[in-house]
Scaffold this motif. Structure first.
Motif, PDB file in Angstrom:
ATOM      1  N   THR A   1       0.853  -1.191   0.000  1.00  0.00           N
ATOM      2  CA  THR A   1       0.000   0.000   0.000  1.00  0.00           C
ATOM      3  C   THR A   1       0.888   1.239   0.000  1.00  0.00           C
ATOM      4  O   THR A   1       1.865   1.297   0.734  1.00  0.00           O
ATOM      5  N   THR A   2       0.524   2.217  -0.817  1.00  0.00           N
ATOM      6  CA  THR A   2       1.218   3.492  -0.704  1.00  0.00           C
ATOM      7  C   THR A   2       0.308   4.421   0.086  1.00  0.00           C
ATOM      8  O   THR A   2      -0.755   4.799  -0.381  1.00  0.00           O
ATOM      9  N   THR A   3       0.708   4.717   1.303  1.00  0.00           N
ATOM     10  CA  THR A   3      -0.087   5.654   2.096  1.00  0.00           C
ATOM     11  C   THR A   3       0.784   6.842   2.444  1.00  0.00           C
ATOM     12  O   THR A   3       1.993   6.715   2.596  1.00  0.00           O
ATOM     13  N   ASP A   4       0.146   7.970   2.600  1.00  0.00           N
ATOM     14  CA  ASP A   4       0.820   9.186   3.011  1.00  0.00           C
ATOM     15  C   ASP A   4       1.483   8.930   4.355  1.00  0.00           C
ATOM     16  O   ASP A   4       0.876   8.382   5.264  1.00  0.00           O
ATOM     17  N   THR A   5       2.730   9.319   4.510  1.00  0.00           N
ATOM     18  CA  THR A   5       3.456   9.028   5.751  1.00  0.00           C
ATOM     19  C   THR A   5       2.829   9.719   6.956  1.00  0.00           C
ATOM     20  O   THR A   5       2.891   9.220   8.063  1.00  0.00           O
ATOM     21  N   ARG A   6       2.218  10.870   6.752  1.00  0.00           N
ATOM     22  CA  ARG A   6       1.577  11.540   7.890  1.00  0.00           C
ATOM     23  C   ARG A   6       0.162  10.992   8.105  1.00  0.00           C
ATOM     24  O   ARG A   6      -0.592  11.517   8.905  1.00  0.00           O
ATOM     25  N   SER A   7      -0.198   9.967   7.347  1.00  0.00           N
ATOM     26  CA  SER A   7      -1.506   9.334   7.487  1.00  0.00           C
ATOM     27  C   SER A   7      -2.643  10.353   7.389  1.00  0.00           C
ATOM     28  O   SER A   7      -3.529  10.371   8.216  1.00  0.00           O
ATOM     29  N   GLN A   8      -2.579  11.217   6.388  1.00  0.00           N
ATOM     30  CA  GLN A   8      -3.659  12.184   6.194  1.00  0.00           C
ATOM     31  C   GLN A   8      -4.554  11.747   5.044  1.00  0.00           C
ATOM     32  O   GLN A   8      -5.734  12.049   5.022  1.00  0.00           O
ATOM     33  N   SER A   9      -3.963  11.072   4.075  1.00  0.00           N
ATOM     34  CA  SER A   9      -4.713  10.715   2.873  1.00  0.00           C
ATOM     35  C   SER A   9      -5.851   9.747   3.190  1.00  0.00           C
ATOM     36  O   SER A   9      -5.702   8.867   4.032  1.00  0.00           O
ATOM     37  N   THR A  10      -6.966   9.942   2.539  1.00  0.00           N
ATOM     38  CA  THR A  10      -8.107   9.058   2.785  1.00  0.00           C
ATOM     39  C   THR A  10      -8.293   8.072   1.636  1.00  0.00           C
ATOM     40  O   THR A  10      -9.321   7.407   1.539  1.00  0.00           O
ATOM     41  N   THR A  11      -7.297   8.009   0.756  1.00  0.00           N
ATOM     42  CA  THR A  11      -7.329   7.022  -0.331  1.00  0.00           C
ATOM     43  C   THR A  11      -5.965   6.345  -0.413  1.00  0.00           C
ATOM     44  O   THR A  11      -4.985   6.878   0.105  1.00  0.00           O
ATOM     45  N   SER A  12      -5.918   5.186  -1.030  1.00  0.00           N
ATOM     46  CA  SER A  12      -4.639   4.494  -1.232  1.00  0.00           C
ATOM     47  C   SER A  12      -4.632   3.834  -2.591  1.00  0.00           C
ATOM     48  O   SER A  12      -5.681   3.444  -3.106  1.00  0.00           O
ATOM     49  N   THR A  13      -3.452   3.708  -3.155  1.00  0.00           N
ATOM     50  CA  THR A  13      -3.293   2.888  -4.349  1.00  0.00           C
ATOM     51  C   THR A  13      -2.748   1.563  -3.858  1.00  0.00           C
ATOM     52  O   THR A  13      -1.748   1.537  -3.142  1.00  0.00           O
ATOM     53  N   LEU A  14      -3.437   0.491  -4.185  1.00  0.00           N
ATOM     54  CA  LEU A  14      -3.048  -0.790  -3.608  1.00  0.00           C
ATOM     55  C   LEU A  14      -3.224  -1.928  -4.615  1.00  0.00           C
ATOM     56  O   LEU A  14      -3.889  -1.772  -5.641  1.00  0.00           O
TER      57      LEU A  14
END
Ligand SMILES: Cc1cc2nc3c(=O)[nH]c(=O)nc-3n(C[C@H](O)[C@H](O)[C@H](O)COP(=O)(O)OP(=O)(O)OC[C@H]3O[C@@H](n4cnc5c(N)ncnc54)[C@H](O)[C@@H]3O)c2cc1C
Ligand code: SF4
Lengths: 332, 194
Positions: free
Chosen positions: B2-15
């Motif tokens: 999973t690519t998630t924003d490191t600050r965990s702000q994003s509410t979507t992911s590319t997986l």
């Protein structure tokens, strides 16, 4: 459902840190309760910290002869564990009586303990509820309370804790291991849950950033091995308890009771350890009359409402039936 | 991964999801359930949406071989897991023994719950093979799948048509065909259904 961020925790301390840094964050176990409550609008976390990839998935013997169960162990794996089945049958039976095969494959030990009440008002955001929205009132008292508490409730909330598993853990004197913002600690399961009192919004004594890492089950003894879980419900399978009992018994050579453990489910805000019944029985003969007398003593404190008054007798009958089976005597 | 924003702000992911042996890359809102990812994003409409609360079992799929309710699983949590849906059970033109047994026993009416019933039954057989007990398994001895066992183990799959009288024998047939393994016996006798 509100949009939310998602992160996979890699170590317990990091997971705790992620939650303390973000007040709107929650841990995600199997999601079988949390995702449901999010879909209902009851929960709306800003961030989910997935704790299922932490290496908390082991069931291992402890140095003192007990068993340490990681918080990430799935309910189905724990129920099927041969050591649990042999040494603590009530625990395996409690797990197997809960939910469905699919849900048990998803549900984790930590999540099971922290699942929320099934009170219909709590789950319906269009209704008032002191547990969900403090100060709005408790419509259950005059409304749908058939499934709710008869012991230890308050005028503010009469919710019951729905877990079968927790009832068996209470009877076994299990302990819960926690990693929190202030470090590691352990609590007796009995001290984990609260009575609703003035603040039903809190089910447990935990801080929101406290991570359950494991449950410790004490060294097995006769009253653990000679044990069972009995659950009364509205259909034969796949339904929450209307009443339940986890019981364990050991007899002295003269046939008197040397140790007895009883916990009731679906009657209170927490698993209800029947201490009064236990002390009334210890040292006495294992007869159905004694079991009945002790059950009545325990339930004397009950304060039922019109539609759940049947739970008083139901719980007494569950105690008598369970102990009679364990003692190998005919029920009176 | 999973690519998630490191600050965990994003509410979507590319997986990436591994479904029926094929890998798919998806950009998903975190709210997307595995069930919606399968049905709405991958066009795999075999898995059904019944209650969307884990209460009916119509969405049952296999995750790393274990049966689960796809409606309560967030798709983003299924990264790295092998997902099998009803579409992935057959071997080319050869139906899975459970699928064949459902046809032979006419184990459905409207068919809406059937994909979930079939995936659940595949899970049940694997669980029995591993010696997993159910609430009706006696403490001593191995697992013997009989009518009571199948009814208990399949209780997470509701059928509003009430086709249970044929579902139970179908699962027992499949068990008998698939499980000559030691320690597992099946005991269903014609005419014994309740
Ligand atoms: C249809 C249906 C029927 C059911 N029937 C029964 C039944 O008969 N008996 C029964 O006992 N249960 C029943 N359940 C409830 C089920 O057992 C629980 O939903 C499940 O055990 C919760 O575990 P989980 O891992 O999915 O928790 P989650 O949903 O992931 O989490 C639940 C809560 O625990 C918190 N949490 C999770 N892990 C941790 C941790 N390690 N540390 C701290 N906090 C944590 C989460 O933040 C959340 O607040 C049923 C559920 C459904 C949907
Ligand atoms: S019993 Fe508790 S959970 Fe139910 S409505 Fe009252 S306050 Fe809410």
């Amino acid at each position: 459902m509100k949009p939310f961020a998602y992160a996979v925790a890699e170590a317990p301390v990091q997971a705790v840190h992620q939650l303390s840094a973000r007040p709107g964050a929650k841990f995600l176990g199997g999601g079988t309760n949390l995702v449901d409550l999010m879909r209902l609008g009851v929960e709306s976390p800003e961030l989910l910290v997935d704790v299922t990839r932490l290496e908390l998935d082991r069931i291992e013997p402890t140095a003192t002869g007990g068993i340490l169960v990681g918080a990430g162990v799935r309910n189905s794996d724990l129920a099927a564990d041969p050591r649990i089945r042999a040494a603590y049958p009530m625990l395996s039976q409690a797990l197997l009586s809960g939910a469905s095969g699919q849900l048990r494959n998803m549900a984790t030990v930590g999540g099971n303990l922290l699942q929320r009440t099934r009170c219909v008002y709590f789950q319906d955001v269009t209704k008032p509820c002191n547990k969900r929205e403090p100060g709005t009132g408790c419509p259950a008292r005059t409304g749908a309370h058939r499934d709710l508490a008869i012991l230890g409730a308050s005028e503010h909330c009469i919710a019951t804790h729905p877990s079968d598993f927790a009832v068996a853990l209470a009877a076994l004197d299990a302990r819960v291991q926690i990693t929190g913002p202030a470090g590691d600690r352990a609590l007796a399961l009995a001290d984990l849950y609260r009575a609703p009192d003035e603040d039903p919004s809190r089910d447990t004594v935990l801080d929101p950033a406290d991570l359950i890492t494991a449950v410790e089950i004490p060294t097995s003894r006769e009253a653990h091995r000679n044990s069972l879980y009995r659950k009364a419900r509205d259909r034969a399978s796949y339904a929450f308890a209307v009443g339940s009992v986890a019981a364990g018994l050991s007899l002295a050579p003269d046939g008197t009771i040397s140790e007895v453990r009883i916990a009731l489910g679906a009657v209170a805000h927490k698993p209800w350890r029947a201490r009064r019944a236990e002390s009334a029985l210890t040292g006495n003969p294992a007869t159905p009359e004694q079991f009945r007398r002790a059950a009545e003593l325990e339930l004397a404190a009950a304060e039922p409402l019109p539609d759940n008054a049947f739970k008083v007798e139901l719980s007494q009958n569950l105690i008598v039936a369970a102990l009679s089976t364990l003692a190998g005597v005919e029920e009176a | 991964m999973t690519t998630t924003d490191t600050r965990s702000q994003s509410t979507t992911s590319t997986l990436r999801l591994q479904v029926n042996g094929r890998e798919h890359e998806l950009a998903l809102d975190h709210r997307t359930s595995l069930l919606d990812a399968l049905r709405e994003h991958l066009g795999l409409t075999g898995s059904k949406k019944g209650c969307d609360h884990g209460q009916c079992g119509a969405c049952t799929v296999l995750l790393d071989g274990r049966r689960v309710n796809a409606c309560l699983i967030l798709a983003v949590t299924a990264v790295g897991r092998e997902i099998t849906t009803v579409e992935g059970l057959a071997d080319g033109e050869d139906l899975h023994p459970v699928q064949q047994a459902f046809i032979d026993r006419d184990a459905f009416q409207c068919g809406y719950c059937t994909p979930g019933q079939i995936c659940s039954a595949v899970g049940v057989l694997a669980e029995a093979r591993s010696g997993w007990p159910s609430a009706v398994t006696p403490p001593e001895g191995g697992v013997q799948l009989d009518e009571a066992e199948v009814r208990e183990r399949m209780s997470g799959n509701l059928c509003r048509c009430g086709a249970y009288a044929n579902i139970v024998p179908a699962v027992l047939d499949a068990a008998a065909a698939e499980l000559p393994a030691p320690g597992i016996e099946t005991a269903y006798h014609e005419g014994e259904s309740r």
